[in-house]
Design a protein around this motif. Sequence first.
Motif, short mmCIF file in Angstrom:
data_model
loop_
_atom_site.label_atom_id
_atom_site.label_comp_id
_atom_site.label_asym_id
_atom_site.label_seq_id
_atom_site.Cartn_x
_atom_site.Cartn_y
_atom_site.Cartn_z
N MET A 217 18.35 39.12 10.18
CA MET A 217 16.89 39.26 10.19
C MET A 217 16.36 39.68 8.83
SD MET A 217 16.28 41.18 13.82
CE MET A 217 14.53 41.30 13.48
N LYS A 218 15.11 39.28 8.59
CA LYS A 218 14.42 39.70 7.38
C LYS A 218 12.92 39.75 7.69
CE LYS A 218 14.40 38.65 2.45
NZ LYS A 218 13.01 38.90 2.07
N ASP A 219 12.26 40.81 7.27
CA ASP A 219 10.81 40.94 7.47
C ASP A 219 10.34 40.57 8.87
OD1 ASP A 219 10.66 41.62 4.80
OD2 ASP A 219 10.31 39.55 4.15
N GLY A 220 11.05 41.03 9.87
CA GLY A 220 10.61 40.79 11.24
C GLY A 220 10.91 39.41 11.80
N CYS A 221 11.61 38.59 11.03
CA CYS A 221 11.94 37.23 11.49
C CYS A 221 13.45 37.04 11.54
CB CYS A 221 11.37 36.19 10.52
SG CYS A 221 9.59 36.28 10.32
N VAL A 222 13.87 36.09 12.37
CA VAL A 222 15.27 35.70 12.39
C VAL A 222 15.48 34.67 11.28
CG1 VAL A 222 17.12 34.61 13.71
CG2 VAL A 222 15.45 36.08 14.86
N VAL A 223 16.42 34.97 10.39
CA VAL A 223 16.68 34.08 9.27
C VAL A 223 17.79 33.09 9.62
CG1 VAL A 223 17.52 33.99 6.89
CG2 VAL A 223 16.03 35.85 7.62
N GLU A 224 18.76 33.59 10.35
CA GLU A 224 19.92 32.76 10.68
C GLU A 224 20.64 33.37 11.87
OE1 GLU A 224 22.20 31.78 7.26
OE2 GLU A 224 23.64 30.57 8.39
N LYS A 225 21.20 32.52 12.74
CA LYS A 225 22.04 33.04 13.83
C LYS A 225 23.11 32.02 14.15
CE LYS A 225 18.54 31.46 17.05
NZ LYS A 225 17.33 31.81 17.76
N GLY A 226 24.22 32.53 14.64
CA GLY A 226 25.31 31.62 14.98
C GLY A 226 26.59 32.39 15.21
N LYS A 227 27.67 31.65 15.41
CA LYS A 227 28.98 32.30 15.55
C LYS A 227 29.28 33.03 14.25
CE LYS A 227 31.68 30.11 18.98
NZ LYS A 227 32.37 28.93 19.43
N THR A 228 29.79 34.24 14.37
CA THR A 228 30.03 35.06 13.18
C THR A 228 30.91 34.32 12.17
OG1 THR A 228 29.83 37.00 14.58
CG2 THR A 228 30.79 37.33 12.40
N ASP A 229 31.98 33.71 12.67
CA ASP A 229 32.88 32.97 11.78
C ASP A 229 32.14 31.89 11.00
OD1 ASP A 229 35.31 34.14 11.93
OD2 ASP A 229 35.94 33.05 13.73
N ASP A 230 31.32 31.13 11.73
CA ASP A 230 30.60 30.03 11.09
C ASP A 230 29.62 30.54 10.04
OD1 ASP A 230 31.95 28.44 12.82
OD2 ASP A 230 30.26 28.11 14.19
N VAL A 231 28.86 31.57 10.43
CA VAL A 231 27.84 32.09 9.51
C VAL A 231 28.49 32.67 8.25
CG1 VAL A 231 26.05 33.86 9.23
CG2 VAL A 231 26.14 32.49 11.33
N TYR A 232 29.62 33.35 8.44
CA TYR A 232 30.28 33.95 7.27
C TYR A 232 30.94 32.89 6.39
CZ TYR A 232 29.61 38.87 8.47
OH TYR A 232 29.07 40.11 8.70
N ARG A 233 31.47 31.84 7.03
CA ARG A 233 32.14 30.80 6.24
C ARG A 233 31.15 29.86 5.58
NH1 ARG A 233 36.18 29.22 10.31
NH2 ARG A 233 37.56 31.01 10.15
N ASN A 234 30.06 29.62 6.32
CA ASN A 234 29.15 28.59 5.85
C ASN A 234 27.70 29.00 6.06
OD1 ASN A 234 28.23 26.15 4.93
ND2 ASN A 234 28.59 25.09 6.88
N PRO A 235 27.28 30.05 5.36
CA PRO A 235 25.91 30.54 5.57
C PRO A 235 24.89 29.49 5.15
CG PRO A 235 26.91 31.59 3.65
CD PRO A 235 27.99 30.81 4.30
N ASP A 238 19.61 31.22 2.20
CA ASP A 238 19.87 31.91 0.93
C ASP A 238 19.99 33.41 1.14
OD1 ASP A 238 19.89 29.60 -0.49
OD2 ASP A 238 17.77 29.71 -1.10
N TYR A 239 19.15 33.92 2.02
CA TYR A 239 19.17 35.36 2.26
C TYR A 239 20.52 35.81 2.83
CZ TYR A 239 17.96 39.98 3.93
OH TYR A 239 17.95 41.33 4.15
N THR A 240 21.08 35.01 3.72
CA THR A 240 22.40 35.35 4.27
C THR A 240 23.44 35.35 3.15
OG1 THR A 240 21.75 34.19 6.28
CG2 THR A 240 24.06 34.78 6.09
N LYS A 241 23.36 34.35 2.29
CA LYS A 241 24.31 34.28 1.17
C LYS A 241 24.19 35.52 0.30
CE LYS A 241 24.06 29.29 1.07
NZ LYS A 241 23.41 28.13 0.46
N GLU A 242 22.94 35.91 0.04
CA GLU A 242 22.70 37.12 -0.76
C GLU A 242 23.35 38.35 -0.13
OE1 GLU A 242 18.55 38.43 -1.49
OE2 GLU A 242 18.21 36.32 -2.01
N LEU A 243 23.14 38.50 1.17
CA LEU A 243 23.69 39.67 1.86
C LEU A 243 25.21 39.66 1.80
CD1 LEU A 243 21.69 40.13 5.20
CD2 LEU A 243 21.54 41.51 3.13
#
Length: 251
Positions: A217-235, A238-243
């Motif tokens: 989440m960022k600023d009250g919105c959902v930025v990205e969601k998914g299986k943890t493995d997928d999100v970490y491997r292939n975010p 941009d915000y997810t990548k930054e984090l």
Amino acid sequence: MGETVLRVSNLNVFYKNRDRKLFSKADKKIQALKGVSFEMEEGQVLAIAGESGCGKSTLARAIVGINKDYTGEIYQKYDRPQMVFQDPYSSLNPAKKIGWLLEEPLRVDKTRKWTEEERKKRVEEIMEEIELPLSMLERYPSQLSGGQRQRVCIGIALMRSPKLLIADEPVSALDVTIQAQIMALLQNLHKKHGISIIFISHDLRVVYHISDYVMIMKDGCVVEKGKTDDVYRNPQADYTKELLNAAGIRA
Ligand SMILES: Nc1ncnc2c1ncn2[C@@H]1O[C@H](COP(=O)(O)OP(=O)(O)OP(=O)(O)O)[C@@H](O)[C@H]1O
Ligand SMILES: [Mg+2]
């Protein structure tokens, strides 16, 4: 697995504007969540991550019914989701003994009457679950360590066998070794009882360790969601990548 335990649709949550200037006109509201939607299946561990102020606790408090000023829909298969908070000290009444605190959810249970004997038995079961000796029932919160206090908070949340547990930064106030123990406890409870868990954290390493699914989440919105493995491997965002980069995790 499979059945939906929680479905949040287009959720907008509002707060009264606290920093309203004297003599300013109508109370303007602050919108802390903007169109948040997600779904959770039975038995999942869903992590919610994102920087401070992005709305994680606001979402948790809307789900458990503390934040009532919202539009959108929150469907829950079961009632009484339980919440564990970040600071295990301020959420425990310092004037009451651990045994009393654990029994309280049963004393106020409107769905059934618990006899004293039943309450004692349930407290003993829960003390075993949270791996604390029964001798601690006679202590006050101030006579426990931070990790022990957080175990008690988890125990209180478990007393009435919730199907959904929301842990809002449950280990952030604890030191690293104790963090690991509390995480292991939550994972055990999940495995043993199939409790669905929403785990809120800003620590992406901890999130990776515990969750099946993750929502950023960022600023009250959902930025990205998914299986943890997928999100970490292939975010994707941009915000997810930054984090992930900031946490020293390379995609
Ligand atoms: N009771 C309140 N009244 C007014 N504004 C609030 C209130 N509680 C939170 N907010 C605001 O809503 C936004 C989201 O806050 P929230 O506590 O949900 O963030 P968070 O993601 O849990 O942050 P943290 O990681 O620091 O716990 C913030 O801008 C915050 O200032
Ligand atoms: Mg918070």
